[in-house]
Design an enzyme around this catalytic site. Structure first.
Site, PDB file in Angstrom:
ATOM      1  N   CYS A  84       0.872  -1.181   0.000  1.00 49.35           N
ATOM      2  CA  CYS A  84       0.000   0.000   0.000  1.00 49.35           C
ATOM      3  C   CYS A  84       0.903   1.223   0.000  1.00 49.35           C
ATOM      4  O   CYS A  84       1.611   1.473   0.981  1.00 49.35           O
ATOM      5  CB  CYS A  84      -0.917  -0.013   1.214  1.00 49.35           C
ATOM      6  N   CYS A 222      -5.199   5.798  -3.795  1.00 48.43           N
ATOM      7  CA  CYS A 222      -4.474   4.527  -3.716  1.00 48.43           C
ATOM      8  C   CYS A 222      -3.070   4.785  -4.230  1.00 48.43           C
ATOM      9  O   CYS A 222      -2.888   5.132  -5.398  1.00 48.43           O
ATOM     10  CB  CYS A 222      -5.169   3.455  -4.551  1.00 48.43           C
TER      11      CYS A 222
END
EC number: 5.1.1.7
Length: 278
Positions: A84, A222
């Site tokens: 991430c 993201c």
């Protein structure tokens, strides 16, 4: 359990420290926006060697030492995620600002390998962080459909899978009006699922992006997705490398794509600390 809440361009996370178990049902409870704290995922801060000793990872990837801090990241549905990008910035901000490390440049362990980070500036609540994201590995072209609309995109592996679709003629206003929902995709091409980005064509070094994340749904940003989107937008413009400003609903980040790697730079915010009985 002590916790903190942070976000990177409004991709938000619950931060927990320690070696105690983190079962999927606890992650789901923490991330519940009505009955819990609310987040897109959980960042568990743990030494790489402790995670190895617990059997939660099978080995330490090259470049990760046992005493390195490891970002054990979980999606909001409790599933384990490989990487991430926004979470790595928030993770780096936390360990640097809380004195867990004294250096501004250090290694963060992830399931996608070792990630070099640089904390350019920080306070207890705000930071600017760069993450060396590694090469954007192009997998080829695939298709998906969402809300009744089909589109083609570039498959990109950022340690986790992405389908970044640059839609010809798409404006920022058009993108904002689109309905994002669970995509239908080629499961043979993406056997582990996929994060889907809808992207405007590159214009003056800028793109706009929205994302539907595997395991979390639509999020405000993201990090790995912005790199995949930048890679796809450059390819759409017949470019291989370049600097791209990526604007997402939660803010903006800078992505640099080179021949042998990529860098993601953007903000981190710590907005709360506390204790929970969850």
């Amino acid at each position: 359990m002590k916790f903190a809440k942070g976000h990177g361009t409004e991709n938000d996370f619950v931060i927990v420290e320690g070696t105690g178990p983190l079962p999927p049902e606890k992650v789901v409870a923490l991330c519940d926006r009505r009955a819990g704290i609310g987040a897109d995922g959980v960042l568990r801060i743990i030494r790489a060697g402790e995670l190895l000793a617990s059997g939660e990872i099978d080995e330490l990837a090259p470049g990760i030492n046992a005493d390195d801090w490891f970002m054990d990241y979980r999606n909001a549905d409790g599933s384990v995620a490989e990487m991430c990008g926004n979470g790595t910035r928030v993770f780096a901000h936390w360990v640097r600002s809380r004195g867990l490390l004294e250096e501004d440049t250090f290694t963060v362990g992830t399931r996608a390998g070792a990630k070099q980070v640089t904390v350019h500036s920080f306070s207890e609540t705000e930071a600017e962080v760069s993450v060396e994201m590694g090469p954007a590995q192009v997998l080829g072209v695939s298709t998906a459909s969402m809300a009744g609309e089909s589109f083609a995109g570039l498959g990109v592996d950022m340690g986790n899978p992405h389908l970044a679709a640059v839609i010809p003629g798409l404006t920022a206003e058009d993108l904002a009006a689109k309905r994002l929902e669970q995509p239908v995709f080629d499961a043979d091409f993406f056997p582990a699922g996929v994060n889907v980005e809808l992207v405007t064509p590159l214009c003056d070094g800028v793109i706009h992006m929205r994302v539907f994340e595997r395991g979390s749904g639509e999020t405000r940003s993201c990090g790995t997705g912005t790199v995949a989107a930048a890679c796809a937008a450059l390819a759409d413009a017949s470019q291989v490398t370049g600097h791209v400003r990526v604007i997402v609903p939660g803010g903006e980040v800078e992505v640099e794509i080179t021949e042998d790697g990529s860098t993601l730079t953007g903000p981190s915010r710590i907005v709360a600390t506390g204790e929970t009985s969850l």
